[in-house]
Design an enzyme around this catalytic site. Structure first.
Site, short mmCIF file in Angstrom:
data_model
loop_
_atom_site.label_atom_id
_atom_site.label_comp_id
_atom_site.label_asym_id
_atom_site.label_seq_id
_atom_site.Cartn_x
_atom_site.Cartn_y
_atom_site.Cartn_z
CE LYS A 140 6.67 -0.90 -7.10
NZ LYS A 140 7.26 0.22 -7.90
CB ILE A 141 3.35 -4.75 -0.51
CG1 ILE A 141 1.90 -4.96 -1.01
CG2 ILE A 141 3.36 -4.52 1.00
CD1 ILE A 141 1.22 -6.17 -0.40
#
Length: 373
Positions: A140-141
């Site tokens: 997750k970014i």
């Protein structure tokens, strides 16, 4: 009899649970949700891990090992969270295999303090991916301006990405562009594009929370009549962008090379205002090829009484645009709303991460001194 969650799945919505913990993995409750309530993936965040680690004794053995090795809080968080995510990936491996990697995904978040650090995010994404070492992990970014290049470069390295914290339609277009840049680079580097997956997490309920507050401040009947509709309108227009962007010639070249589209993911789907139906952000956002990641309370409500009537997005775009125009006519500045939400969202992510580190440091100390209650 078809359950509401089965009806959602049949309509093209992948149901993911917004929760993960070691007890949930070990007591069979997550496995039961897969079997009984059509859950085909999991998302995580620092608050979820904070609660899991500090409440109860599910992590006591690993905590003792970490204390014995001299691990600090940062090391402990990294080891604990990656171990849980790897175990989650193994649990969902049959789902991943059955869906060719589209579902069966477990997400783990890059340290949100790096949200404004492109190089640091890329390095952390690669570190997490290497540690979990499971093909169905998502990194997750956050979709900050600085995160866009990190998203592209992480995908270019062959790593699947869950882009998180998207509020604005403009930023969503930039995220899709970063996704395609990443795949174009991955293709040039010889990666198998069919093995690189991505979702774009568009936050829903928080939009209503912010807009409704502003409408209440205006206070007129006309303003109050607009409450509770901005979140759906915004997300539905994001789906329109998805339909547009993944029919272009640029995309066709990638699809011909084996690429799969970046699916929209509806996040923040728990209802914040009790005046609204508890499945509002589920039944109102049904369309093919999307993900809805739900807190367990929303999942249970959906399974119990959601009325799934098929696609509730396609064909709503004129109405959704008209709603945003009506908000603008009331003096609600869309760009200011989404800017405030992104800033607040990142602040909450960072605060949750710092709270996680603080609580784990305390838990390590209590474990070292045999003081854990």
């Amino acid at each position: 009899m078809t359950t509401p969650t089965q009806a959602l799945s049949d309509a093209g919505v992948s149901i993911w649970l917004d929760d993960l913990s070691r007890p949930r993995l070990e007591d069979g409750s997550l496995k039961a949700l897969i079997a009984e309530k059509n859950v085909v993936g999991v998302t995580t965040n620092p608050t979820i891990f904070q609660t899991a680690i500090t409440k109860g004794h599910g992590y006591d053995d690993q905590l003792r090992e970490l204390v014995a090795s001299g691990a600090d809080a940062e090391k402990a968080v990294f080891e604990i969270t990656t171990a849980d995510v790897a175990a989650g990936c193994r649990l969902f491996a049959p789902v991943a295999e059955a869906t060719n990697g589209v579902d069966g995904r477990v997400s783990i978040e890059v340290d949100p303090r790096k949200a404004w650090d492109t190089a640091g995010t890329i390095a952390e994404a690669k570190r997490l991916h290497g540690k979990v070492a499971e093909p169905n992990v998502y990194i997750k970014i956050p979709a900050t301006v600085e995160g866009l290049e990190a998203i592209a470069e992480t995908l270019a390295a062959g790593i699947s990405v869950n882009v998180t914290l998207i509020f604005s339609l403009e930023r969503y277009r930039a995220v899709v562009n970063a996704f395609m840049i990443g795949l174009e680079k991955a293709k040039a580097a010889g990666h198998d594009l069919s093995q690189i997956h991505s979702v774009a997490s568009f936050f829903v309920s928080r939009v209503d929370t912010e807009v409704d507050t502003r409408l209440d401040t205006i206070g007129t009947d006309q303003a109050k009549a607009l409450k509770g509709k901005a979140g759906l309108a915004n997300a539905r227009l994001a789906y329109q962008i998805y339909q547009q962007e993944f029919t272009t010639e640029r995309w066709k070249l990638l699809a011909d090379a084996g690429a799969l589209p970046q699916r929209p993911l509806w996040a923040s789907t728990g209802v914040k205002d009790p005046a609204y139906p508890d499945t509002l952000y589920v039944t109102g956002l049904v369309a093919p090829n999307v993900v809805n990641t739900m807190p367990e309370k929303t999942l249970e409500a959906t399974y119990d009484h959601a009325q799934v009537t098929g696609d509730t997005i396609t064909g709503t775009y004129a109405e959704s645009n008209a709603h945003l125009d009506a908000l603008a006519a009331q003096g609600i500045d869309y760009n200011d709303v989404v800017t405030v939400l992104e800033t607040e969202g990142l602040d909450k992510f960072v605060a949750s991460w710092n709270d996680l580190l603080t609580d784990v440091e305390t838990t390590l100390s209590e474990t070292a001194h045999g003081a854990r209650a």
